[in-house]
Design an enzyme around this catalytic site. Sequence first.
Site, PDB file in Angstrom:
ATOM      1  N   SER A  64       0.834  -1.208   0.000  1.00  0.00           N
ATOM      2  CA  SER A  64       0.000   0.000   0.000  1.00  0.00           C
ATOM      3  C   SER A  64       0.863   1.250   0.000  1.00  0.00           C
ATOM      4  O   SER A  64       0.617   2.193  -0.758  1.00  0.00           O
ATOM      5  CB  SER A  64      -0.930   0.005   1.218  1.00  0.00           C
ATOM      6  OG  SER A  64      -1.881  -1.039   1.155  1.00  0.00           O
ATOM      7  N   ALA A 152      -5.023  -0.743  -2.466  1.00  0.00           N
ATOM      8  CA  ALA A 152      -4.244  -0.249  -1.330  1.00  0.00           C
ATOM      9  C   ALA A 152      -5.173   0.126  -0.180  1.00  0.00           C
ATOM     10  O   ALA A 152      -6.273   0.641  -0.395  1.00  0.00           O
ATOM     11  CB  ALA A 152      -3.409   0.959  -1.752  1.00  0.00           C
ATOM     12  N   LYS A 153      -4.711  -0.125   1.033  1.00  0.00           N
ATOM     13  CA  LYS A 153      -5.503   0.186   2.228  1.00  0.00           C
ATOM     14  C   LYS A 153      -5.027   1.540   2.752  1.00  0.00           C
ATOM     15  O   LYS A 153      -4.151   1.631   3.621  1.00  0.00           O
ATOM     16  CB  LYS A 153      -5.333  -0.919   3.276  1.00  0.00           C
ATOM     17  CG  LYS A 153      -6.447  -1.011   4.296  1.00  0.00           C
ATOM     18  CD  LYS A 153      -6.303  -2.281   5.108  1.00  0.00           C
ATOM     19  CE  LYS A 153      -7.359  -2.378   6.203  1.00  0.00           C
ATOM     20  NZ  LYS A 153      -8.719  -2.604   5.677  1.00  0.00           N
ATOM     21  N   ILE A 154      -5.610   2.586   2.181  1.00  0.00           N
ATOM     22  CA  ILE A 154      -5.174   3.961   2.424  1.00  0.00           C
ATOM     23  C   ILE A 154      -6.195   4.682   3.302  1.00  0.00           C
ATOM     24  O   ILE A 154      -7.408   4.532   3.115  1.00  0.00           O
ATOM     25  CB  ILE A 154      -4.993   4.705   1.082  1.00  0.00           C
ATOM     26  CG1 ILE A 154      -3.975   3.969   0.205  1.00  0.00           C
ATOM     27  CG2 ILE A 154      -4.574   6.153   1.314  1.00  0.00           C
ATOM     28  CD1 ILE A 154      -2.616   3.772   0.837  1.00  0.00           C
ATOM     29  N   TYR A 158     -11.276   5.628   3.312  1.00  0.00           N
ATOM     30  CA  TYR A 158     -12.333   5.199   4.221  1.00  0.00           C
ATOM     31  C   TYR A 158     -13.333   6.292   4.576  1.00  0.00           C
ATOM     32  O   TYR A 158     -14.284   6.037   5.309  1.00  0.00           O
ATOM     33  CB  TYR A 158     -11.701   4.557   5.466  1.00  0.00           C
ATOM     34  CG  TYR A 158     -11.241   3.144   5.125  1.00  0.00           C
ATOM     35  CD1 TYR A 158     -12.027   2.044   5.434  1.00  0.00           C
ATOM     36  CD2 TYR A 158     -10.079   2.938   4.406  1.00  0.00           C
ATOM     37  CE1 TYR A 158     -11.643   0.766   5.067  1.00  0.00           C
ATOM     38  CE2 TYR A 158      -9.676   1.662   4.031  1.00  0.00           C
ATOM     39  CZ  TYR A 158     -10.469   0.581   4.364  1.00  0.00           C
ATOM     40  OH  TYR A 158     -10.095  -0.691   3.986  1.00  0.00           O
TER      41      TYR A 158
END
Length: 297
Positions: A64, A152-154, A158
């Site tokens: 990420s 990607a866990k950005i 969220y």
Amino acid sequence: MYFNNETVLYLDGKFVKATESTTDLYGQTLHYGYGAFEGIRSYETEHGTKVFKAEEHYERLKKSCELVKIPLDYTVQELVEATYELLEKNNLKNAYIRPLVYCAPNMSLTKPTSVSLMIAVWDWGAYLGEKLLRLTVSSYCRPHPKSIHIEAKICGHYVNSILATTEAKDKGFDEALLLDSDGFLAEGPGANLFFEKEGKLFTPQLGNILPGITRSTVLELAEQLGLEVQQGNFTKEDLLQADSAFYCGTAAEVVGIASVDDYHFPLDWKKSLGYQLQTAYAQKVRNTVNTLNTETV
């Protein structure tokens, strides 16, 4: 809920008390959501405290960061070892683990030259609870994959999840279900979707969803159980003709879905493939032998 006077964090290579930790108010992560994180769980097993798929989670964290040009100079092994030591210092076995990479002070829209790494741990039950969920299809869609790195866990991604969940709860539902920008089924605000029809499982294909590590585990378990799973582009109408459905994610684990808007899934949850996988997942995370445990760090 998340910390008390004795809680210890891992921060930039050191173990420090949460109540004594500080951060700069001019960081890009705070102002622009430019940061990366992971959600991981540890479980008490007969082999000691085990962090489930720790390597996979930290590999995704590094990926990420790489995708969005955030430097992260830790190896996966260093991150795994720090996590086990942090769990031990906080006397936690069944815990939720939150690594966060956040950027140094910088008010410009350019990549950072330095970052901080924080890892926090706390006791957190199943994120979506234990009961079957009542969902509503959100008016918000998932971001277009050409506008962001969807895999990607950005942090900033969220905001979309918060809006969808807030809308759902304001309407009296437990959680939201989001479509992608083309109108196909995507995922929940923080979990991947599976549904069952005539003895087969279906799940949205990669490309417009976060490739969840729990999703990958469910696919592995389904193969071991001899269950057929089809990945593809599916519509809301496909879901509203299904027999059952469930969400899966590290925080949520595997949780059944009772209904979507006015449609109630007809199959009894305990007779569903989702229930089989929920049971298999619960057994797997508590019996996995990892290469590290609290006795070796």
